[in-house]
Design a protein around this motif. Structure first.
Motif, PDB file in Angstrom:
ATOM      1  N   GLY A  21      56.865  67.018   6.472  1.00  0.00           N
ATOM      2  CA  GLY A  21      56.455  68.367   6.128  1.00  0.00           C
ATOM      3  C   GLY A  21      55.676  68.472   4.834  1.00  0.00           C
ATOM      4  N   VAL A  22      55.200  67.344   4.313  1.00  0.00           N
ATOM      5  CA  VAL A  22      54.471  67.327   3.039  1.00  0.00           C
ATOM      6  C   VAL A  22      52.970  67.328   3.312  1.00  0.00           C
ATOM      7  CG1 VAL A  22      53.881  65.832   1.078  1.00  0.00           C
ATOM      8  CG2 VAL A  22      56.267  66.298   1.604  1.00  0.00           C
ATOM      9  N   TRP A  23      52.263  68.016   2.444  1.00  0.00           N
ATOM     10  CA  TRP A  23      50.791  67.994   2.450  1.00  0.00           C
ATOM     11  C   TRP A  23      50.336  67.076   1.321  1.00  0.00           C
ATOM     12  CZ3 TRP A  23      47.767  72.346  -0.369  1.00  0.00           C
ATOM     13  CH2 TRP A  23      46.404  71.989  -0.473  1.00  0.00           C
ATOM     14  N   VAL A  24      49.575  66.054   1.680  1.00  0.00           N
ATOM     15  CA  VAL A  24      49.044  65.112   0.690  1.00  0.00           C
ATOM     16  C   VAL A  24      47.600  65.512   0.400  1.00  0.00           C
ATOM     17  CG1 VAL A  24      48.589  62.701   0.129  1.00  0.00           C
ATOM     18  CG2 VAL A  24      50.527  63.299   1.610  1.00  0.00           C
ATOM     19  N   THR A 123      53.134  74.077   5.039  1.00  0.00           N
ATOM     20  CA  THR A 123      52.725  72.687   5.226  1.00  0.00           C
ATOM     21  C   THR A 123      53.391  72.061   6.443  1.00  0.00           C
ATOM     22  OG1 THR A 123      54.494  71.962   3.717  1.00  0.00           O
ATOM     23  CG2 THR A 123      52.316  72.368   2.765  1.00  0.00           C
ATOM     24  N   LYS A 124      54.425  72.699   6.963  1.00  0.00           N
ATOM     25  CA  LYS A 124      55.136  72.161   8.128  1.00  0.00           C
ATOM     26  C   LYS A 124      54.408  72.496   9.434  1.00  0.00           C
ATOM     27  CE  LYS A 124      59.535  72.830   5.695  1.00  0.00           C
ATOM     28  NZ  LYS A 124      58.966  73.616   4.591  1.00  0.00           N
ATOM     29  N   LYS A 125      53.656  73.600   9.429  1.00  0.00           N
ATOM     30  CA  LYS A 125      52.885  73.981  10.616  1.00  0.00           C
ATOM     31  C   LYS A 125      51.474  73.430  10.460  1.00  0.00           C
ATOM     32  CE  LYS A 125      55.628  78.178  11.218  1.00  0.00           C
ATOM     33  NZ  LYS A 125      55.629  79.658  11.271  1.00  0.00           N
ATOM     34  N   LYS A 126      51.335  72.177  10.872  1.00  0.00           N
ATOM     35  CA  LYS A 126      50.130  71.421  10.543  1.00  0.00           C
ATOM     36  C   LYS A 126      48.873  71.962  11.228  1.00  0.00           C
ATOM     37  CE  LYS A 126      52.577  67.885  11.659  1.00  0.00           C
ATOM     38  NZ  LYS A 126      53.885  68.544  11.433  1.00  0.00           N
ATOM     39  N   LEU A 127      48.972  72.283  12.520  1.00  0.00           N
ATOM     40  CA  LEU A 127      47.781  72.789  13.200  1.00  0.00           C
ATOM     41  C   LEU A 127      47.348  74.139  12.654  1.00  0.00           C
ATOM     42  CD1 LEU A 127      47.768  72.002  17.024  1.00  0.00           C
ATOM     43  CD2 LEU A 127      46.127  71.368  15.264  1.00  0.00           C
ATOM     44  N   ARG A 128      48.306  74.996  12.354  1.00  0.00           N
ATOM     45  CA  ARG A 128      47.951  76.284  11.761  1.00  0.00           C
ATOM     46  C   ARG A 128      47.306  76.070  10.397  1.00  0.00           C
ATOM     47  NH1 ARG A 128      52.454  80.900  11.315  1.00  0.00           N
ATOM     48  NH2 ARG A 128      52.419  80.464  13.556  1.00  0.00           N
ATOM     49  N   PHE A 129      47.812  75.100   9.649  1.00  0.00           N
ATOM     50  CA  PHE A 129      47.234  74.764   8.346  1.00  0.00           C
ATOM     51  C   PHE A 129      45.776  74.348   8.522  1.00  0.00           C
ATOM     52  CE2 PHE A 129      47.742  71.814   4.407  1.00  0.00           C
ATOM     53  CZ  PHE A 129      46.902  72.637   3.694  1.00  0.00           C
TER      54      PHE A 129
END
Length: 313
Positions: A21-24, A123-129
């Motif tokens: 769930g992390v954004w790098v 950051t956990k909802k990757k496609l929405r991000f």
């Protein structure tokens, strides 16, 4: 530079280590940082470095265990001592649990997420991000296009008064920027079309609606680019015609002056010839020189009136 971010209850904060769930966020990363993230996520280091090459084109690639998305985003650069716009690649790597963004600059597209300016960001909802990143990208394209059109308007307001060559150069710079924008936006549109068929990660109904909004905004940006480029092309042609017309007027004015000044030159040249004075009018007449000067002046005045009537002076 490499930073880890994570959202909890829609509040973003930094993390010290990599976890689910992390954004790098990687900003102009070094080779060691690229190797580190490639090893931890088991991705190809060439895919990590892809966004660091300014010549990379927008695309989406499905690899084993991860997805690479490359899009072009607007950026600011200094060209000819002036602030102009260009496009740079932004790389997005999606794994099952982590999202990575790679860019050569700390772009405003991602700054909005770091500063919590985007609603419903996680950051956990990757496609929405990803869709939110693309939406912000299209919005910034449109904002920059409005600034470009404003600059074009400022130049257009000077047409006919103090227009000079620098205005033509500035218009050329704006037109070049629009070419970059148009190329990048069309390439981004291809990526968006492929994302509509993306099934690797779970999508929610609101995610699909957001993707539709992104496609609409991207198309609108393409239309704005086309319209503004056509307007700038017309403005540039108008300015070129005005500058050519000014040059023609100057040449016409100088030619008229030359014609008028040639009259006394011809008369004085004739009277300066070494011939018998009996054949020269007013040679033995009292005040002959004054009479010749008056006649010359009258001829010059008549010539000037004729040229003015013909709108040549």
């Amino acid at each position: 530079m490499m930073t880890y971010y994570r959202t909890d209850d829609q509040v973003i904060h930094e993390e010290e280590k990599l976890s689910d769930g992390v954004w790098v966020q990687m900003i102009n990363p070094t080779h060691d940082e690229c190797e580190e993230i490639a090893e931890k996520l088991m991705v190809d280091i060439d895919d990590v470095k892809a966004a660091l090459d300014v010549e990379e084109s927008s695309r989406i690639e499905l690899q084993d265990g991860y997805t690479l998305i490359l899009v072009d985003i607007p950026a600011i650069e200094i060209r000819h001592d002036q602030r102009t716009y260009t496009t740079i690649p932004l790389g997005i790597i999606l794994t099952q649990d982590i999202i990575v963004t790679i860019c050569t600059e700390d772009t405003p597209v991602l700054q909005n997420f770091v500063r919590s300016r985007v609603k419903e960001f996680s950051t956990k909802k990757k496609l929405r991000f990803v869709y939110q990143i693309l939406y912000r990208t299209a919005a910034i394209y449109q904002a920059n296009l409005r600034i470009i059109d404003k600059r074009r308007t400022e130049i257009e307001e000077r047409v006919g008064s103090d227009t000079d060559d620098s205005d033509l150069i500035n218009l050329h710079e704006l037109e070049s920027t629009l070419v970059y924008f148009a190329t990048s936006l069309r390439a981004n549109g291809v990526v968006l079309d492929r994302l509509t068929r993306y099934k690797r990660l779970e999508q929610y109904p609101e995610d699909k609606e957001l993707l539709d909004d992104v496609i609409v905004e991207n198309r609108q940006a393409i239309e704005m680019t086309t319209i503004y480029r056509d307007i700038i092309n017309g403005t540039r042609e108008l300015m070129s015609s005005l500058l050519d017309n000014r040059l023609n007027n100057v040449m016409k004015y100088l030619t008229s002056i030359t014609i008028v000044m040639a009259i006394p030159t011809v008369i004085s040249g004739i009277y300066g010839m070494n011939v018998n004075e009996n054949w020269m009018p007013f040679a033995n007449t009292p005040h002959g020189f004054l009479i010749i000067c008056i006649i010359t002046l009258l001829i010059c005045v008549i010539t000037m009136l004729f040229l003015r009537k013909k709108k040549m002076l």
